[in-house]
Design an enzyme around this catalytic site. Structure first.
Site, mmCIF file in Angstrom:
data_model
loop_
_atom_site.group_PDB
_atom_site.id
_atom_site.type_symbol
_atom_site.label_atom_id
_atom_site.label_comp_id
_atom_site.label_asym_id
_atom_site.label_seq_id
_atom_site.Cartn_x
_atom_site.Cartn_y
_atom_site.Cartn_z
ATOM 1 N N HIS A 1 -8.210 -5.716 7.505
ATOM 2 C CA HIS A 1 -8.012 -4.668 8.508
ATOM 3 C C HIS A 1 -8.321 -5.207 9.902
ATOM 4 C CE1 HIS A 1 -7.466 -0.716 10.285
ATOM 5 N NE2 HIS A 1 -6.987 -0.331 9.116
ATOM 6 N N GLU B 1 -2.707 -1.725 -3.194
ATOM 7 C CA GLU B 1 -3.873 -0.993 -2.721
ATOM 8 C C GLU B 1 -3.509 0.464 -2.469
ATOM 9 O OE1 GLU B 1 -5.049 -3.287 0.697
ATOM 10 O OE2 GLU B 1 -3.738 -2.159 2.036
ATOM 11 N N ARG C 1 1.901 4.970 -0.178
ATOM 12 C CA ARG C 1 1.239 6.255 0.046
ATOM 13 C C ARG C 1 2.131 7.377 -0.494
ATOM 14 N NH1 ARG C 1 -0.948 3.365 4.545
ATOM 15 N NH2 ARG C 1 -3.203 3.686 4.700
ATOM 16 N N HIS D 1 0.861 -1.189 0.000
ATOM 17 C CA HIS D 1 0.000 0.000 0.000
ATOM 18 C C HIS D 1 0.894 1.236 0.000
ATOM 19 C CE1 HIS D 1 -3.914 1.981 1.689
ATOM 20 N NE2 HIS D 1 -3.193 2.852 1.003
ATOM 21 N N THR E 1 -3.719 4.938 8.896
ATOM 22 C CA THR E 1 -4.070 3.692 8.231
ATOM 23 C C THR E 1 -5.447 3.871 7.625
ATOM 24 O OG1 THR E 1 -4.258 1.288 8.522
ATOM 25 C CG2 THR E 1 -5.106 2.683 10.308
#
Length: 239
Positions: free
Chosen positions: A190, A70, A45, A43, A100
């Site tokens: 999650h 993701e 960012r 993931h 998160t």
């Protein structure tokens, strides 16, 4: 049968705390697969505080199972996904400063945007998954966007598990049934861990994939990575 995709973001977080390349996230991805993981999730960012865009490019050729990227489909993310062509992309509406992921998409108000993104990725043969809350209306909205799967955001299930797991799982069962009725595949992720994972899979056995990172890395500090992945696999290979 449900597959386990290991999110290796936390390994990159440890590396970034000191600089250099220890631990090596590319080697970690290879090792996770060697220990039985059936997918690798990253993931990236924009601030690159854990997985970096360069990591994604480095890791992609090494992943032999399934590679899942993701993130929020901002222009730089879209360009990265189209460049490396993962097996799956999971669209998550996280703000750039979010610690998160903390919510699923409003697939109704964002239908036009999500439909355009799904179409663009699917032209490249990339399976698309939309991150949603356990809400049947949002799942139905995701189907109208043209995605292949939804990933149910399981934080509320994990939070309520110890005080009332039947109540905690109920909205997820409803949303999962809606996904099946809409012809969508089903992922989950999650805050799933060794305590709550097996019950989730028993109640929703048609879950295609769970993506777990934080809990796996925490458990690996005590059990070791190989033993930890084996323990998680034992919780989902129950049928």
């Amino acid at each position: 049968m449900t597959k386990l995709s290991v999110n290796i973001n936390k390994i990159a977080t440890i590396r970034n705390a000191r600089g250099g390349n220890m631990p090596d996230v590319a080697k970690a991805a290879i090792d996770c697969e060697r220990f039985g993981a059936e997918g690798i999730t990253v993931h990236p960012r924009p601030d690159e505080r854990h997985i970096r865009y360069s990591d994604v490019r480095t890791i992609r050729p090494s992943v032999k199972t399934e590679f899942n990227i993701e993130g929020n489909p901002i222009p730089s993310f879209i360009d990265l996904v189209l460049e490396v062509v993962p097996d799956q992309v999971t669209l998550v509406p996280d703000a750039s400063d979010a610690i998160t992921s903390n919510a699923g998409w409003d697939t109704i108000s964002n239908r036009g945007f999500l439909a355009e993104i799904c179409s663009e990725f699917k032209k490249k043969g990339i399976r698309t998954s939309i991150f949603t809350d356990p809400d049947s209306a949002m799942v139905e909205g995701a189907a109208l966007c043209g995605c292949d799967r939804v990933e149910l955001y399981t934080e509320s299930y994990a939070a309520g598990y110890c005080t009332g797991r039947e109540k905690a799982i109920a909205p997820f069962i409803a949303a999962a049934k809606t996904a099946k009725e809409c012809g969508l595949g089903l992922n989950a992720g999650h805050d799933l861990n060794l305590d709550n994972l097996e019950y989730y899979i028993r109640m929703i056995p048609w879950t295609d994939e769970v993506s777990i990172g934080h809990a796996i890395i925490c458990d690996a500090l005590y059990l070791g990575l190989e033993a930890t992945i084996g323990a998680y696999l034992s919780k989902i290979k129950i049928f």
